[in-house]
Design a protein around this motif. Structure first.
Motif, PDB file in Angstrom:
ATOM      1  N   ALA A   1       0.208  14.165  -6.162  1.00  0.00           N
ATOM      2  CA  ALA A   1       0.787  12.876  -6.590  1.00  0.00           C
ATOM      3  C   ALA A   1       1.137  12.019  -5.385  1.00  0.00           C
ATOM      4  O   ALA A   1       0.928  10.792  -5.393  1.00  0.00           O
ATOM      5  N   GLN A   2       1.647  12.648  -4.338  1.00  0.00           N
ATOM      6  CA  GLN A   2       1.980  11.900  -3.132  1.00  0.00           C
ATOM      7  C   GLN A   2       0.725  11.381  -2.449  1.00  0.00           C
ATOM      8  O   GLN A   2       0.705  10.261  -1.911  1.00  0.00           O
TER       9      GLN A   2
ATOM     10  N   ALA B   1      -0.353   8.369  -4.312  1.00  0.00           N
ATOM     11  CA  ALA B   1       0.525   7.235  -4.021  1.00  0.00           C
ATOM     12  C   ALA B   1       0.267   6.680  -2.630  1.00  0.00           C
ATOM     13  O   ALA B   1       0.281   5.456  -2.429  1.00  0.00           O
ATOM     14  N   SER B   2       0.001   7.550  -1.659  1.00  0.00           N
ATOM     15  CA  SER B   2      -0.259   7.097  -0.290  1.00  0.00           C
ATOM     16  C   SER B   2      -1.526   6.258  -0.220  1.00  0.00           C
ATOM     17  O   SER B   2      -1.601   5.290   0.543  1.00  0.00           O
TER      18      SER B   2
ATOM     19  N   ARG C   1      -0.691   2.538  -2.070  1.00  0.00           N
ATOM     20  CA  ARG C   1       0.429   1.667  -1.715  1.00  0.00           C
ATOM     21  C   ARG C   1       0.058   0.188  -1.746  1.00  0.00           C
ATOM     22  O   ARG C   1      -0.997  -0.171  -1.229  1.00  0.00           O
TER      23      ARG C   1
ATOM     24  N   ALA D   1       1.089   0.415  -4.964  1.00  0.00           N
ATOM     25  CA  ALA D   1       1.046   0.940  -6.330  1.00  0.00           C
ATOM     26  C   ALA D   1       1.293   2.455  -6.311  1.00  0.00           C
ATOM     27  O   ALA D   1       1.398   3.079  -5.251  1.00  0.00           O
ATOM     28  N   THR D   2       1.356   3.040  -7.499  1.00  0.00           N
ATOM     29  CA  THR D   2       1.556   4.489  -7.623  1.00  0.00           C
ATOM     30  C   THR D   2       0.235   5.231  -7.623  1.00  0.00           C
ATOM     31  O   THR D   2       0.155   6.354  -7.127  1.00  0.00           O
ATOM     32  N   LEU D   3      -0.788   4.596  -8.177  1.00  0.00           N
ATOM     33  CA  LEU D   3      -2.094   5.235  -8.296  1.00  0.00           C
ATOM     34  C   LEU D   3      -3.165   4.321  -7.724  1.00  0.00           C
ATOM     35  O   LEU D   3      -3.101   3.096  -7.893  1.00  0.00           O
TER      36      LEU D   3
ATOM     37  N   ARG E   1       4.745  12.038 -15.509  1.00  0.00           N
ATOM     38  CA  ARG E   1       4.345  12.064 -14.103  1.00  0.00           C
ATOM     39  C   ARG E   1       2.822  11.991 -14.013  1.00  0.00           C
ATOM     40  O   ARG E   1       2.125  12.431 -14.933  1.00  0.00           O
ATOM     41  N   PRO E   2       2.262  11.484 -12.913  1.00  0.00           N
ATOM     42  CA  PRO E   2       0.799  11.362 -12.829  1.00  0.00           C
ATOM     43  C   PRO E   2       0.064  12.686 -12.683  1.00  0.00           C
ATOM     44  O   PRO E   2      -1.086  12.794 -13.103  1.00  0.00           O
TER      45      PRO E   2
ATOM     46  N   ALA F   1      -1.830   9.067 -16.199  1.00  0.00           N
ATOM     47  CA  ALA F   1      -2.630   8.714 -15.028  1.00  0.00           C
ATOM     48  C   ALA F   1      -4.078   8.442 -15.402  1.00  0.00           C
ATOM     49  O   ALA F   1      -4.701   7.489 -14.916  1.00  0.00           O
TER      50      ALA F   1
ATOM     51  N   THR G   1      -5.060   4.950 -16.609  1.00  0.00           N
ATOM     52  CA  THR G   1      -5.060   3.808 -15.694  1.00  0.00           C
ATOM     53  C   THR G   1      -6.450   3.498 -15.155  1.00  0.00           C
ATOM     54  O   THR G   1      -6.632   2.467 -14.496  1.00  0.00           O
TER      55      THR G   1
END
Length: 253
Positions: free
Chosen positions: A126-127, A130-131, A134, A136-138, A168-169, A190, A193
């Motif tokens: 998930a991180q 997100a990275s 950025r 955004a979350t995904l 959670r994604p 997730a 999306t």
């Protein structure tokens, strides 16, 4: 949004058609955004699609160095294990493409930095999502491919399983009804999306699940019924998998 259903005569034609469709979608995404993002799945038909992409000369029209590769789910097994979806995809296709290694994002293995803790591995993925996204979350998923299980599961989201309710994604999965029992998976929140979600199924053993999903089954009872793309949802089937559909859905390509 209404799903599009495309039925092909047999699994080989289905795999070839999905491969050609994927190449075109990657080309179009790069023309529009300069890059492309795809989420891979596992299973027999997925492996056939990947081999078909590898064998199509048109694959060279994609700038693979500008493609981000993600996975929808993974068996929580050691790196290189033959049952991992990553291992399958690398052998069938990825190892033969000029990908940027930094843009290939496998889910963590059970011998990775989180050891045998699938919850920590899910949080790590998930991180990573997100990275890459950025702020955004995904990140942007142009195409998210899913196999469909005989029970209607997608990714590692199984009927009546608690993961179906996850917000959670990415989630760990324990007590999977299919071996291995421990997995990591994108959750429906997730998956939904993605710009396009493709559900790919071949074989008579998938017919009942496909028919129920397209016939209005609930998403917890039948997870395949609850996923959809923001821009489009495609059911890509062979004739056997489409056997339980209403006649309007059964036109062959």
């Amino acid at each position: 949004m209404t799903a599009t259903v495309v039925v092909h005569a047999d699994p080989d034609l289905l795999a070839q058609a999905v491969a050609a469709r994927l190449i075109v979608r990657m080309i179009d995404a790069q023309a529009e955004r300069g890059e492309a993002g795809v989420v891979l799945t596992g299973g027999r038909i997925a492996a056939a699609v990947y081999r078909a992409v590898r064998n199509l000369p048109a694959r060279n029209a994609v700038d693979w160095s500008r493609v981000d590769v993600w996975w929808g789910d993974e068996r929580f097994l050691p790196a290189g294990h033959p049952d991992r979806n990553e291992t399958q995809a690398r052998a069938a296709l990825l190892d033969g493409l000029p990908l940027d290694p930094a843009r290939v994002h496998p889910m963590p293995p059970s011998d990775g930095p989180d050891g045998d803790d699938p919850e920590a591995a899910a949080a790590r993925y998930a991180q990573e999502l997100a990275s890459a996204a950025r702020p955004a979350t995904l990140p942007h998923f142009d195409v998210l491919m899913l196999g469909v299980g005989e029970d209607g599961h997608i990714a590692s989201v199984f009927p009546e399983h608690p993961v179906a309710y996850e917000t959670r994604p990415v989630s760990a999965v324990r007590d999977s009804p299919k071996p291995p029992p421990v997995r990591t998976t994108l959750t429906p929140s997730a998956i939904n999306t993605a710009d396009e979600v493709w559900l790919i199924a071949a074989g008579a053993d998938k017919a009942a699940a496909v028919g129920m999903a397209l016939g209005g089954a609930g998403p917890v009872r039948l997870p395949a019924a609850g996923v959809h793309g923001v821009g489009g949802t495609r059911w890509l089937l062979d004739r056997a998998a489409a056997a339980d559909l209403r006649p309007a859905f059964r036109g062959l390509r």
